[in-house]
Write an enzyme that holds these catalytic residues in place. Structure first.
Site, mmCIF file in Angstrom:
data_model
loop_
_atom_site.group_PDB
_atom_site.id
_atom_site.type_symbol
_atom_site.label_atom_id
_atom_site.label_comp_id
_atom_site.label_asym_id
_atom_site.label_seq_id
_atom_site.Cartn_x
_atom_site.Cartn_y
_atom_site.Cartn_z
ATOM 1 N N ASP A 67 10.490 46.842 27.500
ATOM 2 C CA ASP A 67 10.252 48.200 26.991
ATOM 3 C C ASP A 67 11.146 49.221 27.692
ATOM 4 O O ASP A 67 11.839 48.909 28.663
ATOM 5 C CB ASP A 67 8.766 48.589 27.147
ATOM 6 C CG ASP A 67 8.197 48.231 28.514
ATOM 7 O OD1 ASP A 67 8.979 48.058 29.463
ATOM 8 O OD2 ASP A 67 6.966 48.141 28.629
ATOM 9 N N ASN A 136 -5.484 49.190 31.559
ATOM 10 C CA ASN A 136 -6.188 49.185 30.274
ATOM 11 C C ASN A 136 -5.924 47.901 29.480
ATOM 12 O O ASN A 136 -6.255 47.820 28.307
ATOM 13 C CB ASN A 136 -5.793 50.413 29.442
ATOM 14 C CG ASN A 136 -4.296 50.437 29.100
ATOM 15 O OD1 ASN A 136 -3.561 49.512 29.424
ATOM 16 N ND2 ASN A 136 -3.857 51.499 28.442
ATOM 17 N N HIS A 138 -2.929 46.662 28.767
ATOM 18 C CA HIS A 138 -1.693 46.634 27.967
ATOM 19 C C HIS A 138 -0.712 45.598 28.501
ATOM 20 O O HIS A 138 -0.746 45.236 29.683
ATOM 21 C CB HIS A 138 -1.064 48.028 27.839
ATOM 22 C CG HIS A 138 -0.362 48.556 29.045
ATOM 23 N ND1 HIS A 138 -0.090 49.897 29.218
ATOM 24 C CD2 HIS A 138 0.152 47.958 30.157
ATOM 25 C CE1 HIS A 138 0.556 50.085 30.355
ATOM 26 N NE2 HIS A 138 0.716 48.928 30.937
ATOM 27 N N GLU A 143 -0.275 49.209 23.880
ATOM 28 C CA GLU A 143 -1.518 49.791 24.383
ATOM 29 C C GLU A 143 -2.707 49.229 23.588
ATOM 30 O O GLU A 143 -2.529 48.610 22.540
ATOM 31 C CB GLU A 143 -1.461 51.313 24.216
ATOM 32 C CG GLU A 143 -0.315 51.983 24.971
ATOM 33 C CD GLU A 143 -0.570 52.145 26.473
ATOM 34 O OE1 GLU A 143 -1.285 51.315 27.078
ATOM 35 O OE2 GLU A 143 -0.032 53.104 27.049
HETATM 36 P P1 PGA Z 1 2.477 48.006 37.422
HETATM 37 O O1 PGA Z 1 2.513 48.140 35.854
HETATM 38 O O2 PGA Z 1 3.108 46.697 37.760
HETATM 39 O O3 PGA Z 1 3.272 49.168 37.928
HETATM 40 O O4 PGA Z 1 1.040 48.068 37.833
HETATM 41 C C1 PGA Z 1 2.119 47.046 35.061
HETATM 42 C C2 PGA Z 1 1.971 47.483 33.640
HETATM 43 O O5 PGA Z 1 1.584 48.629 33.385
HETATM 44 O O6 PGA Z 1 2.214 46.658 32.754
#
Ligand code: PGA
Length: 246
Positions: A67, A136, A138, A143
């Site tokens: 992404d 959450n 995702h 999302e």
């Molecule tokens: P993070 O993000 O490794 O910074 O916790 C993971 C994500 O949001 O997929």
């Protein structure tokens, strides 16, 4: 979907790096899909170390990122272009012609999504998809509610995701939209490795692993995937087996 639990972040990161390297030793021209965020930094560090010590070359591999924020130039310090260059691509022997990151500054984002999806197809699909997980649930920027049949597209980020990522941006304002590879493309990967660390991921991990398969918890889709491994530290695994997942 199976879970491997490690005593701490370092051990989890090392194991994830070894899983990637094992795959590349078998198939040096493998197609990898890679995440950004805090969680994979340890894995990237180990991969760079293994490259420097001569254990592994990435020169024949192909890389796709999951992404990118919409509206950021590739040299914006919070862009995933910069993150990947600083933490991985710029530190290994990757062939620049085989590195793909969505262009968040494209004039026509929809056309960019189509181009990116086509490039994944032309590469023969994804062999190993490495994922983080949001609080959450995702994966990528898919999302809660992301359709399981979705492809690369422009998405609106949830307020909770924007809040978590706000610190990377001036005035604490994360972009509202992003380009993400879709759920169906992730699902079609031949192998998926999902990394999670810390108690703030424990509920999402439990929901994904022990709850129902539901678009409201995107990572739960991986329960139906034939070859997914969760790499967890003990904190991220701390809600498993408690029956707290809905
Ligand atoms: P993070 O993000 O490794 O910074 O916790 C993971 C994500 O949001 O997929």
């Amino acid at each position: 979907m199976r879970a491997r639990v490690f005593p701490d972040y370092e051990a989890m990161s090392a194991a994830a790096a070894h899983a990637v390297v094992d795959r590349l030793v078998e198939e040096p021209s493998a197609v990898l899909m890679l995440p950004t965020g805090t969680t994979p930094l340890g894995m990237y560090g180990r991969l760079v170390e293994m490259h420097r010590s001569g254990e592994i070359s990435f020169s024949e591999a192909t890389f796709f990122n999951l992404d990118e924020y919409l509206g950021l130039l590739p040299d914006h310090p919070a862009s995933y272009h910069v993150y990947m260059k600083e933490n991985f691509y710029g530190l290994i022997d990757a062939d620049p012609a085989r590195i793909f990151v969505p262009d968040g500054a494209a004039d026509d984002p929809e056309a960019e999504c189509e181009r990116y999806q086509a490039a994944i197809g032309e590469a023969g699909g994804i062999d190993v998809c490495v994922l983080g997980i949001g609080r959450n649930g995702h994966i990528g920027f898919n999302e809660p509610g992301a359709p399981f049949d979705s492809r690369t597209r422009v998405v609106r980020l949830s307020e909770s995701t924007r809040l978590v990522n706000a610190g990377d941006f001036e005035a604490d304002r994360a972009p509202e939209r992003a380009i993400t590879v879709g759920m169906a493309t992730i699902f079609e990967s031949r192998e998926a490795l999902l990394l999670a660390s810390g108690t703030n991921k424990a509920a999402a991990v439990a929901a994904a692993l022990e709850g129902d398969v539901s678009e409201s918890v995107p990572a739960s889709m991986l329960k139906k995937h034939p070859n997914t491994t969760l790499f967890l530290d003990e904190d991220a695994a701390s809600d498993l087996g408690r029956g707290v997942a809905s």
